[in-house]
Write a protein that holds these residues in place. Structure first.
Motif, PDB file in Angstrom:
ATOM      1  N   PHE A 218      62.389  70.563  94.407  1.00 38.40           N
ATOM      2  CA  PHE A 218      61.447  70.727  93.376  1.00 38.40           C
ATOM      3  C   PHE A 218      61.872  72.070  92.567  1.00 38.40           C
ATOM      4  CE2 PHE A 218      57.516  71.785  91.422  1.00 38.40           C
ATOM      5  CZ  PHE A 218      57.159  70.699  90.392  1.00 38.40           C
ATOM      6  N   PHE A 219      62.306  72.912  93.003  1.00 31.35           N
ATOM      7  CA  PHE A 219      62.678  73.984  92.188  1.00 31.35           C
ATOM      8  C   PHE A 219      63.983  73.939  91.557  1.00 31.35           C
ATOM      9  CE2 PHE A 219      65.292  77.840  91.735  1.00 31.35           C
ATOM     10  CZ  PHE A 219      64.342  78.823  91.062  1.00 31.35           C
ATOM     11  N   ARG A 220      64.799  73.265  92.395  1.00 30.77           N
ATOM     12  CA  ARG A 220      66.195  72.831  91.671  1.00 30.77           C
ATOM     13  C   ARG A 220      65.969  71.847  90.573  1.00 30.77           C
ATOM     14  NH1 ARG A 220      71.149  69.684  94.603  1.00 30.77           N
ATOM     15  NH2 ARG A 220      72.275  68.420  92.864  1.00 30.77           N
ATOM     16  N   LYS A 221      65.144  70.658  90.687  1.00 30.16           N
ATOM     17  CA  LYS A 221      64.599  69.949  89.517  1.00 30.16           C
ATOM     18  C   LYS A 221      64.277  70.730  88.283  1.00 30.16           C
ATOM     19  CE  LYS A 221      62.154  65.596  88.453  1.00 30.16           C
ATOM     20  NZ  LYS A 221      61.687  66.170  87.190  1.00 30.16           N
ATOM     21  N   GLN A 222      63.153  71.418  88.537  1.00 28.91           N
ATOM     22  CA  GLN A 222      62.784  72.198  87.617  1.00 28.91           C
ATOM     23  C   GLN A 222      63.723  73.040  86.826  1.00 28.91           C
ATOM     24  OE1 GLN A 222      59.845  74.495  89.701  1.00 28.91           O
ATOM     25  NE2 GLN A 222      58.148  73.683  88.352  1.00 28.91           N
ATOM     26  N   SER A 223      64.730  73.762  87.554  1.00 29.09           N
ATOM     27  CA  SER A 223      65.659  74.736  86.802  1.00 29.09           C
ATOM     28  C   SER A 223      66.745  73.487  86.134  1.00 29.09           C
ATOM     29  CB  SER A 223      66.584  75.058  87.980  1.00 29.09           C
ATOM     30  OG  SER A 223      65.636  75.979  88.794  1.00 29.09           O
ATOM     31  N   MET A 224      66.992  72.263  86.636  1.00 28.34           N
ATOM     32  CA  MET A 224      67.952  71.548  85.831  1.00 28.34           C
ATOM     33  C   MET A 224      67.085  70.806  84.730  1.00 28.34           C
ATOM     34  SD  MET A 224      69.681  69.696  89.322  1.00 28.34           S
ATOM     35  CE  MET A 224      71.025  68.639  88.135  1.00 28.34           C
ATOM     36  N   ASP A 225      65.975  70.479  84.957  1.00 28.72           N
ATOM     37  CA  ASP A 225      64.955  70.190  83.473  1.00 28.72           C
ATOM     38  C   ASP A 225      64.956  71.091  82.534  1.00 28.72           C
ATOM     39  OD1 ASP A 225      64.716  67.760  84.820  1.00 28.72           O
ATOM     40  OD2 ASP A 225      62.727  68.358  85.417  1.00 28.72           O
ATOM     41  N   LEU A 226      65.028  72.496  82.807  1.00 29.08           N
ATOM     42  CA  LEU A 226      64.956  73.643  81.987  1.00 29.08           C
ATOM     43  C   LEU A 226      66.202  73.616  81.200  1.00 29.08           C
ATOM     44  CD1 LEU A 226      63.661  75.990  80.605  1.00 29.08           C
ATOM     45  CD2 LEU A 226      64.673  77.565  82.653  1.00 29.08           C
ATOM     46  N   LYS A 228      68.344  71.123  80.644  1.00 27.78           N
ATOM     47  CA  LYS A 228      68.330  70.229  79.916  1.00 27.78           C
ATOM     48  C   LYS A 228      67.524  70.312  78.544  1.00 27.78           C
ATOM     49  CE  LYS A 228      69.059  66.597  83.317  1.00 27.78           C
ATOM     50  NZ  LYS A 228      68.429  65.504  83.926  1.00 27.78           N
ATOM     51  N   LEU A 229      66.216  71.014  78.734  1.00 22.79           N
ATOM     52  CA  LEU A 229      65.553  71.352  77.534  1.00 22.79           C
ATOM     53  C   LEU A 229      66.114  72.364  76.851  1.00 22.79           C
ATOM     54  CD1 LEU A 229      62.762  71.110  76.390  1.00 22.79           C
ATOM     55  CD2 LEU A 229      61.829  72.964  77.791  1.00 22.79           C
ATOM     56  N   VAL A 230      66.910  73.195  77.266  1.00 23.95           N
ATOM     57  CA  VAL A 230      67.391  74.402  76.332  1.00 23.95           C
ATOM     58  C   VAL A 230      68.516  73.662  75.367  1.00 23.95           C
ATOM     59  CG1 VAL A 230      68.828  76.475  76.198  1.00 23.95           C
ATOM     60  CG2 VAL A 230      66.753  76.303  77.880  1.00 23.95           C
ATOM     61  N   SER A 231      69.155  72.752  76.190  1.00 28.41           N
ATOM     62  CA  SER A 231      70.518  71.907  75.497  1.00 28.41           C
ATOM     63  C   SER A 231      70.018  71.222  74.536  1.00 28.41           C
ATOM     64  CB  SER A 231      71.292  71.463  76.551  1.00 28.41           C
ATOM     65  OG  SER A 231      71.880  72.118  77.417  1.00 28.41           O
ATOM     66  N   HIS A 232      69.017  70.419  74.681  1.00 25.44           N
ATOM     67  CA  HIS A 232      68.407  69.479  73.532  1.00 25.44           C
ATOM     68  C   HIS A 232      67.757  70.509  72.459  1.00 25.44           C
ATOM     69  CE1 HIS A 232      66.061  66.305  72.121  1.00 25.44           C
ATOM     70  NE2 HIS A 232      65.066  66.825  71.829  1.00 25.44           N
ATOM     71  N   THR A 233      66.991  71.661  72.873  1.00 28.21           N
ATOM     72  CA  THR A 233      66.450  72.440  71.664  1.00 28.21           C
ATOM     73  C   THR A 233      67.661  72.855  70.842  1.00 28.21           C
ATOM     74  OG1 THR A 233      64.540  72.862  73.243  1.00 28.21           O
ATOM     75  CG2 THR A 233      65.040  74.454  71.331  1.00 28.21           C
ATOM     76  N   LEU A 234      68.739  73.237  71.376  1.00 27.88           N
ATOM     77  CA  LEU A 234      70.007  73.831  70.485  1.00 27.88           C
ATOM     78  C   LEU A 234      70.322  72.676  69.631  1.00 27.88           C
ATOM     79  CD1 LEU A 234      71.707  75.775  73.453  1.00 27.88           C
ATOM     80  CD2 LEU A 234      70.365  76.849  71.660  1.00 27.88           C
ATOM     81  N   ASN A 236      68.366  69.790  68.826  1.00 29.46           N
ATOM     82  CA  ASN A 236      67.377  69.378  67.876  1.00 29.46           C
ATOM     83  C   ASN A 236      66.194  70.296  68.322  1.00 29.46           C
ATOM     84  OD1 ASN A 236      68.382  66.765  66.885  1.00 29.46           O
ATOM     85  ND2 ASN A 236      68.675  66.336  69.145  1.00 29.46           N
ATOM     86  N   PRO A 237      66.099  71.426  67.691  1.00 28.52           N
ATOM     87  CA  PRO A 237      64.935  72.226  67.631  1.00 28.52           C
ATOM     88  C   PRO A 237      63.746  71.733  67.099  1.00 28.52           C
ATOM     89  CG  PRO A 237      66.284  73.077  66.038  1.00 28.52           C
ATOM     90  CD  PRO A 237      66.970  71.833  66.659  1.00 28.52           C
ATOM     91  N   GLY A 238      62.602  71.966  67.756  1.00 31.64           N
ATOM     92  CA  GLY A 238      61.401  71.501  67.097  1.00 31.64           C
ATOM     93  C   GLY A 238      60.254  72.351  67.083  1.00 31.64           C
ATOM     94  N   PRO A 239      59.168  72.311  66.451  1.00 25.11           N
ATOM     95  CA  PRO A 239      58.022  73.384  66.177  1.00 25.11           C
ATOM     96  C   PRO A 239      57.468  73.897  67.533  1.00 25.11           C
ATOM     97  CG  PRO A 239      57.381  71.133  65.771  1.00 25.11           C
ATOM     98  CD  PRO A 239      58.468  71.036  65.840  1.00 25.11           C
ATOM     99  N   ASP A 240      57.559  73.224  68.782  1.00 23.27           N
ATOM    100  CA  ASP A 240      57.032  73.410  69.943  1.00 23.27           C
ATOM    101  C   ASP A 240      58.148  73.819  70.760  1.00 23.27           C
ATOM    102  OD1 ASP A 240      54.265  72.903  68.782  1.00 23.27           O
ATOM    103  OD2 ASP A 240      54.490  70.887  69.237  1.00 23.27           O
ATOM    104  N   SER A 241      59.329  73.827  70.642  1.00 18.97           N
ATOM    105  CA  SER A 241      60.371  74.087  71.481  1.00 18.97           C
ATOM    106  C   SER A 241      60.440  75.325  72.173  1.00 18.97           C
ATOM    107  CB  SER A 241      61.743  73.862  70.761  1.00 18.97           C
ATOM    108  OG  SER A 241      61.928  72.613  70.148  1.00 18.97           O
ATOM    109  N   SER A 243      57.861  77.154  72.791  1.00 14.79           N
ATOM    110  CA  SER A 243      56.729  77.436  73.751  1.00 14.79           C
ATOM    111  C   SER A 243      56.700  76.514  74.966  1.00 14.79           C
ATOM    112  CB  SER A 243      55.192  76.940  72.974  1.00 14.79           C
ATOM    113  OG  SER A 243      55.582  75.625  72.641  1.00 14.79           O
ATOM    114  N   THR A 244      57.335  75.345  74.806  1.00 15.02           N
ATOM    115  CA  THR A 244      57.651  74.480  75.904  1.00 15.02           C
ATOM    116  C   THR A 244      58.891  75.305  76.891  1.00 15.02           C
ATOM    117  OG1 THR A 244      57.402  72.803  74.320  1.00 15.02           O
ATOM    118  CG2 THR A 244      58.454  72.226  76.513  1.00 15.02           C
ATOM    119  N   ILE A 245      59.875  75.962  76.487  1.00 13.87           N
ATOM    120  CA  ILE A 245      60.678  76.573  77.102  1.00 13.87           C
ATOM    121  C   ILE A 245      59.990  77.739  77.908  1.00 13.87           C
ATOM    122  CG2 ILE A 245      62.653  78.208  76.983  1.00 13.87           C
ATOM    123  CD1 ILE A 245      63.778  76.218  74.904  1.00 13.87           C
ATOM    124  N   ILE A 246      58.975  78.554  77.192  1.00 16.07           N
ATOM    125  CA  ILE A 246      58.779  79.542  77.834  1.00 16.07           C
ATOM    126  C   ILE A 246      57.645  78.969  79.082  1.00 16.07           C
ATOM    127  CG2 ILE A 246      56.790  81.340  77.465  1.00 16.07           C
ATOM    128  CD1 ILE A 246      57.888  81.732  74.645  1.00 16.07           C
TER     129      ILE A 246
END
Length: 302
Positions: A218-226, A228-234, A236-241, A243-246
């Motif tokens: 589960f921790f591995r999945k969380q890390s991989m999702d993070l 992906k989230l950072v890569s996507h934000t770089l 296509n940054p959004g107004p909540d990006s 806070s979502t990463i934090i």
């Protein structure tokens, strides 16, 4: 009958407790007509028992004599209205949390009534009911010690063969709600810190060992999702990006602290399970290949 709920009785009297339990005993099925009384009676009994624990031991003597815990179980069985099990779980949670007399806690945990409630088939599709249930488990775990834990496990010979509190709690370890996951962690840590050898052997034996490998997965999945989230934000940054990463980082940090707390509980077999799972799920399949790629890149540059 319900209109006389408080009539001519002191709200915090033994007479009131007697009245409430007598009226509950008369109920054959919980319906829309009597559910409000049942809910209020359950709530009031929790108040009365908390008051009695602090002021008058005869309240709990009455509670034992009338086998009120058994009455709670009976009410649960004859009710199909969701608000009743909600209140019942809250009532028992309040009792467990607030009763300070050790004898009272031992009584609550005996007679298998608590284990019956733990293993009861509640409708967990109802999120509020799940929240109350998890709080109920957490309240019980807060009273665990080497004496009380023996009342909640089934033993064959010298070995624990059943521990519903632990087994039912870890069912929700990976629930989508962070508050539920946090409560489950609290329950498990309370179990790990009891220091009972037979309980420790139980949680570190199959199939319960799967919990620890699933934690790391589960921790591995969380890390991989993070990642992906950072890569996507770089891209296509959004107004909540941000806070979502934090939030994602905070959850990962919480898990790391949890791993540390598990190991710090001092159960050798569990510590090995955690470290072995980290090696097998994180280090070997993820970090080592990354290091190899880095080394190969350096060699190509030179």
């Amino acid at each position: 009958m319900w209109s006389s709920f408080w009539r001519s009785r002191d709200r915090f009297s033994l007479d009131q407790l007697s009245y409430l339990t007598d009226q509950l005993a008369k109920i054959q099925v919980v319906t829309d007509d009597n559910k409000d009384f049942v809910i209020e009676a359950l709530r009031s009994i929790a108040e009365l028992m908390t008051y009695g624990d602090q002021h008058d031991s005869s309240y709990f003597e009455f509670f034992m004599e009338k086998q009120v815990m058994g009455e709670f179980v009976r009410i649960l069985k004859i009710s199909k209205i969701v608000s009743v099990p909600l209140q019942l779980l809250q009532t028992v949670s309040i009792l467990v949390q607030n009763l300070r007399n050790e004898h009272a806690i031992y009584y609550l945990f005996s007679n298998q009534h608590i284990n019956y409630l733990i293993t009861y088939s509640f409708d967990f599709q109802n999120e509020e009911l799940l929240s109350y249930y998890i709080s109920f488990l957490r309240a019980i775990s807060g009273k665990l010690n080497r004496n009380t834990v023996s009342l909640l496990v089934k033993i064959h010979g010298d070995e624990v063969v059943s521990f519903p509190l632990y087994v039912e709690a870890i069912r929700f370890a990976f629930n989508e709600e962070n508050m539920v996951r946090t409560a489950v962690r609290a329950v498990t840590l309370n179990v790990y810190h009891v220091g009972d050898d037979s309980v420790n052997r139980y949680i570190s034996s199959a199939p319960h060992t799967d919990y620890f490998s699933n934690l790391i997965s589960f921790f591995r999945k969380q890390s991989m999702d993070l990642n992906k989230l950072v890569s996507h934000t770089l891209i296509n940054p959004g107004p909540d990006s941000t806070s979502t990463i934090i939030v994602a980082i905070d959850e990962i940090e919480d898990n790391l602290y949890y791993f540390s707390d598990i190991v710090s509980a001092g159960i050798p077999d569990v510590g090995r399970l955690i470290t072995d799972s980290i090696l097998m799920v994180l280090i070997f399949p993820l970090l080592l290949p990354s290091l190899r790629i880095s080394i190969d890149n350096v060699r190509n540059l030179t």
